[in-house]
Design a protein around this motif. Structure first.
Motif, PDB file in Angstrom:
ATOM      1  N   THR A   1       0.841  -1.186   0.000  1.00 29.54           N
ATOM      2  CA  THR A   1       0.000   0.000   0.000  1.00 29.54           C
ATOM      3  C   THR A   1       0.876   1.235   0.000  1.00 29.54           C
ATOM      4  OG1 THR A   1      -1.712  -1.149   1.292  1.00 29.54           O
ATOM      5  CG2 THR A   1      -1.837   1.251   1.197  1.00 29.54           C
ATOM      6  N   SER A   2       0.612   2.137  -0.937  1.00 30.58           N
ATOM      7  CA  SER A   2       1.370   3.387  -1.001  1.00 30.58           C
ATOM      8  C   SER A   2       0.410   4.557  -1.125  1.00 30.58           C
ATOM      9  CB  SER A   2       2.341   3.376  -2.187  1.00 30.58           C
ATOM     10  OG  SER A   2       1.641   3.209  -3.407  1.00 30.58           O
ATOM     11  N   LYS A   3       0.919   5.746  -0.928  1.00 29.26           N
ATOM     12  CA  LYS A   3       0.092   6.939  -1.033  1.00 29.26           C
ATOM     13  C   LYS A   3      -0.350   7.144  -2.481  1.00 29.26           C
ATOM     14  CE  LYS A   3       2.029   9.506   2.862  1.00 29.26           C
ATOM     15  NZ  LYS A   3       2.648  10.794   3.293  1.00 29.26           N
ATOM     16  N   VAL A   4      -1.490   7.773  -2.647  1.00 26.19           N
ATOM     17  CA  VAL A   4      -2.042   8.048  -3.968  1.00 26.19           C
ATOM     18  C   VAL A   4      -1.852   9.528  -4.292  1.00 26.19           C
ATOM     19  CG1 VAL A   4      -4.177   8.144  -5.307  1.00 26.19           C
ATOM     20  CG2 VAL A   4      -3.697   6.159  -3.877  1.00 26.19           C
ATOM     21  N   LYS A   5      -1.361   9.800  -5.481  1.00 26.35           N
ATOM     22  CA  LYS A   5      -1.127  11.177  -5.907  1.00 26.35           C
ATOM     23  C   LYS A   5      -2.427  11.809  -6.404  1.00 26.35           C
ATOM     24  CE  LYS A   5       3.518   9.856  -7.448  1.00 26.35           C
ATOM     25  NZ  LYS A   5       4.432   9.729  -8.628  1.00 26.35           N
ATOM     26  N   PRO A   6      -2.510  13.131  -6.354  1.00 25.79           N
ATOM     27  CA  PRO A   6      -3.709  13.812  -6.861  1.00 25.79           C
ATOM     28  C   PRO A   6      -3.991  13.428  -8.313  1.00 25.79           C
ATOM     29  CG  PRO A   6      -2.340  15.343  -5.633  1.00 25.79           C
ATOM     30  CD  PRO A   6      -1.536  14.078  -5.766  1.00 25.79           C
ATOM     31  N   GLY A   7      -5.246  13.085  -8.597  1.00 23.71           N
ATOM     32  CA  GLY A   7      -5.642  12.705  -9.944  1.00 23.71           C
ATOM     33  C   GLY A   7      -5.551  11.225 -10.231  1.00 23.71           C
ATOM     34  N   GLU A   8      -4.894  10.461  -9.357  1.00 29.03           N
ATOM     35  CA  GLU A   8      -4.795   9.017  -9.559  1.00 29.03           C
ATOM     36  C   GLU A   8      -6.067   8.316  -9.112  1.00 29.03           C
ATOM     37  OE1 GLU A   8      -0.300   7.384  -9.330  1.00 29.03           O
ATOM     38  OE2 GLU A   8      -1.147   7.939  -7.387  1.00 29.03           O
ATOM     39  N   ASP A   9      -6.281   7.100  -9.650  1.00 27.83           N
ATOM     40  CA  ASP A   9      -7.366   6.252  -9.201  1.00 27.83           C
ATOM     41  C   ASP A   9      -7.191   5.969  -7.715  1.00 27.83           C
ATOM     42  OD1 ASP A   9      -9.538   4.109 -10.297  1.00 27.83           O
ATOM     43  OD2 ASP A   9      -8.366   3.240  -8.670  1.00 27.83           O
TER      44      ASP A   9
END
Length: 250
Positions: free
Chosen positions: A215-223
């Motif tokens: 599990t990793s952080k999600v960037k803005p605009g990613e699913d």
């Protein structure tokens, strides 16, 4: 015991295994989520359905919805032994808040885990095998004795979930997806209405939360699920792949 009465549901038990999900969708899929949950608990699978929850980013909604009807429903939580400590704390806090009386924490088979993943590094070489040992196989054991289980999956979460129905045939069981058609805004509105506590990692950039290594952080605009198994050709842990894919039958 057969799950559906042939007179009430209009088919014979000999073909029920092939028709059950289709019949259930035809009769109940248009119901609001709360009514669908109530029917599943009291009419379709009384005493034979569990709720499987990861106690993840969006779990509070389904847990609250079901608990508001029956707090005694078995709630199955899989502790893979690689979860974030925040998830374990959230499980305890949310279970207490909702008054859940039958929370069942399931863990991998210790002997199988020691043989297959003694150094806790299997996820690096075979993520599917890691998920199978830590999640899919334990859940299969936990589901023995149940005819159906609630899931919190929604169509918007990923392309692999875009066509899910309210009821799905999954091996010998039925998966019930009360929130299948809900949107992000629907979830947010429900959380606000019922003042539900968020998973503590959501604010830190984790809109979808599983095991620590995958599990990793999600960037803005990613699913929203882009942070799960990042870099791998993998979008599901195996629990929802069905008998034909991984032999789990759950």
């Amino acid at each position: 015991m057969a799950r559906l009465d042939p007179v009430a549901f209009g088919f014979d038990h000999e073909s029920a295994g092939l028709q059950e999900a289709a019949v259930l969708n035809a009769r109940f899929a248009g119901l609001p989520a709360r009514e669908l949950v109530r029917r599943a608990l009291t009419e379709i699978f009384p005493g034979r359905i569990a709720l499987v929850s990861s106690f993840g980013a969006e779990s509070a909604v389904l847990l609250h919805l079901v608990a508001s009807i029956d707090r005694t429903i078995p709630v199955v939580f899989m502790d893979t032994l690689r979860l974030f400590p925040e998830t374990l704390a959230y499980r305890d806090a949310l279970a207490d808040r909702l008054g859940l009386t039958d929370l069942r924490t399931i863990q991998p088979d210790a002997e199988k885990l020691a043989a297959a993943d003694p150094h806790k590094a299997l996820w690096m070489t075979d993520a599917d095998a890691c998920c199978r040992i830590r999640k899919t196989e334990p859940l299969a054991r936990a589901m023995e004795g149940f005819d159906a289980w609630f899931t919190g999956r929604k169509r918007f979460q990923a392309s692999t979930r875009a066509a899910i129905q309210s009821f799905e045939q999954d091996g010998v069981r039925i998966k019930v997806n009360p929130l299948a058609t809900w949107s992000v805004d629907d979830l947010k509105a429900y959380v606000v209405e019922h003042d539900l506590p968020p998973h503590p990692l959501v604010a830190a950039g984790y809109p979808s939360i599983g095991c620590v290594p995958c599990t990793s952080k999600v960037k803005p605009g990613e699913d929203a699920r882009a942070g799960r198994w990042r870099g791998l050709d993998k979008t599901e842990c195996g629990i929802h792949l069905g008998l034909e894919n991984d032999g789990s039958g759950i």
